[in-house]
Write an enzyme that holds these catalytic residues in place. Structure first.
Site, short mmCIF file in Angstrom:
data_model
loop_
_atom_site.label_atom_id
_atom_site.label_comp_id
_atom_site.label_asym_id
_atom_site.label_seq_id
_atom_site.Cartn_x
_atom_site.Cartn_y
_atom_site.Cartn_z
N HIS A 116 -90.34 35.70 -14.25
CA HIS A 116 -89.64 34.55 -14.81
C HIS A 116 -89.57 34.76 -16.32
O HIS A 116 -90.33 35.54 -16.89
CB HIS A 116 -90.39 33.25 -14.49
N CYS B 189 -84.83 35.02 -15.96
CA CYS B 189 -83.99 34.03 -16.63
C CYS B 189 -84.24 34.10 -18.13
O CYS B 189 -85.34 34.46 -18.57
CB CYS B 189 -84.30 32.63 -16.12
#
Length: 395
Positions: free
Chosen positions: A233, A276
């Site tokens: 992430h 992301c």
């Protein structure tokens, strides 16, 4: 029926345990901090509507949620769908919005027995407050508490694996199968490209930095290239470790400059980052298309000897998405970026195509993909200081 009246009718028919499951399956779209104030299904539906996940002319995510929590009665009576239709629908790549992490690795193991759940809570007694492990806590509640404490994440399944190994070997097998699918494509393609493969799983931020330090200090004189793939992430300019702490992407790449890693000076250093870079959803725009393709030829490299090159030369950074934006994952085939990258490397390297041409093809393919029925888009972003064409020979 009016859209909001429909949502209200469905919310009234959902039980408390249904809401817990719905919130858990929606965590990729409504984060924990925003879910804490949600006390009923209607509030969850409104939050999802604000995120663009539910609209009057797009009920696909609502249908998927009801299917996932086995409320087929509502799926059939209120949304005119069926179990069979959803099973077919969710086989289409990119259609499912519940993450593979939650559905395959976690939600499927909720069928553990009462005794197994008690054992799991006992094994977590040193990790979680006792009040979070009382008899009323369901497995999903426990998972959510583990996520809050940084004990559980898509790239951090070690504690769960350890516990499942002690409770039921079959549960451990399901998690390991999920992990194998997640990393198999990268291992397969880079093995074909004759790279030495080393995997480092479930690292904290400090462990990521330590691992980079180890490779920076290695002797790379007998190697032609260094490739680092990071699947995690992230946010603007950073990736997260399994402990929720951040590591700067620039810090990772600059560890391999000519001065910091002399044995890789003048050699390609390639980083592929699947993470992301924000929480904004990228929208698409309509353009007029032309049937002709752009000229993809590039000027031949100048052939002369350099006595001195810039310290930051010969880097390639392939980002899954642009700054500020999310990246997407297919629940059946993995992330859009890594899936496309592996496919194009495997197809194009044997033809002698250089890496920038390959990444341009990846950009084109990923940019054509659609999420949320043609609303969500993703644009990968390569940047480079390569001085020559980089070609990975297969033979």
């Amino acid at each position: 029926m009016d859209f909001h009246k429909l949502l209200y009718t469905i919310s009234e028919a959902l039980a408390t345990e249904d809401l817990v499951a719905l919130k858990f399956l929606s965590l990729e779209h409504i984060p924990l901090r925003k879910q804490e104030g949600i006390r009923d299904p209607e509030a969850l539906f409104l939050a999802l509507e604000e995120k663009g996940m539910m609209e009057e002319d797009n009920l696909s995510f609502l249908k998927e949620l009801l299917f996932r929590i086995n409320r087929i009665d509502l799926l059939t009576d209120k949304l005119s769908s069926s179990r069979e239709e959803m099973e077919r629908e969710l086989q289409i790549p990119g259609r499912a919005k519940v993450s593979q992490f939650r559905w395959v690795a976690l939600y499927h193991i909720e069928n553990i027995t009462t005794d197994e759940l008690k054992s799991l809570k006992f094994l977590l007694i040193k990790e979680l407050p006792k009040c979070k492990l009382d008899n009323e806590m369901t497995l999903i509640n426990v998972f959510i508490e583990m996520e809050k404490k940084g004990l559980l994440a898509e790239e951090n399944l070690e504690i769960l694996k350890t516990i499942c190994e002690k409770i039921d070997k079959s549960l451990l097998k399901k998690i390991e199968e999920y992990e194998l699918d997640r990393n198999a494509a990268l291992r397969k393609v880079f093995t074909k490209l004759h790279f030495e493969i080393a995997e480092h799983k479930d690292l904290t931020a400090e462990q990521i930095r330590h691992t980079v330090h180890v490779y920076r200090n290695m002797d790379h004189h007998d190697r032609d290239c260094f490739v680092c793939c990071i699947l995690s992430h992230g946010d603007k300019g950073i990736v997260f470790g399994t402990d929720g702490q951040e590591t700067s992407i620039q810090e990772l790449t600059t560890s391999f400059t000519g001065m910091n890693c002399p044995s890789l000076a003048g050699k390609p250093k390639v980083f592929f980052i699947q993470a992301c870079q924000g929480d904004t959803f990228q929208k698409g725009v309509h353009i007029e298309t032309d049937s002709s393709e752009l000229d993809s030829s590039v000027e031949a490299d100048a052939r002369f000897q350099l006595e001195c090159i810039p310290d930051e030369a010969d880097f390639l950074l392939g980002m899954a998405t642009m700054k500020d934006f999310v990246s997407y994952r297919s629940t059946t085939q993995g992330t859009w970026y890594i899936q496309s990258l592996c496919e194009h490397l495997e197809k194009s390297c044997p033809r002698g195509e250089d890496i920038l041409s390959i990444l341009t093809a990846v950009n084109r393919e990923v940019s054509r993909k659609n999420d949320r029925l043609n609303q969500g888009k993703q644009m990968p972003q390569p940047s480079f200081t390569l001085r020559k064409k980089l070609i990975f020979p297969v033979n």
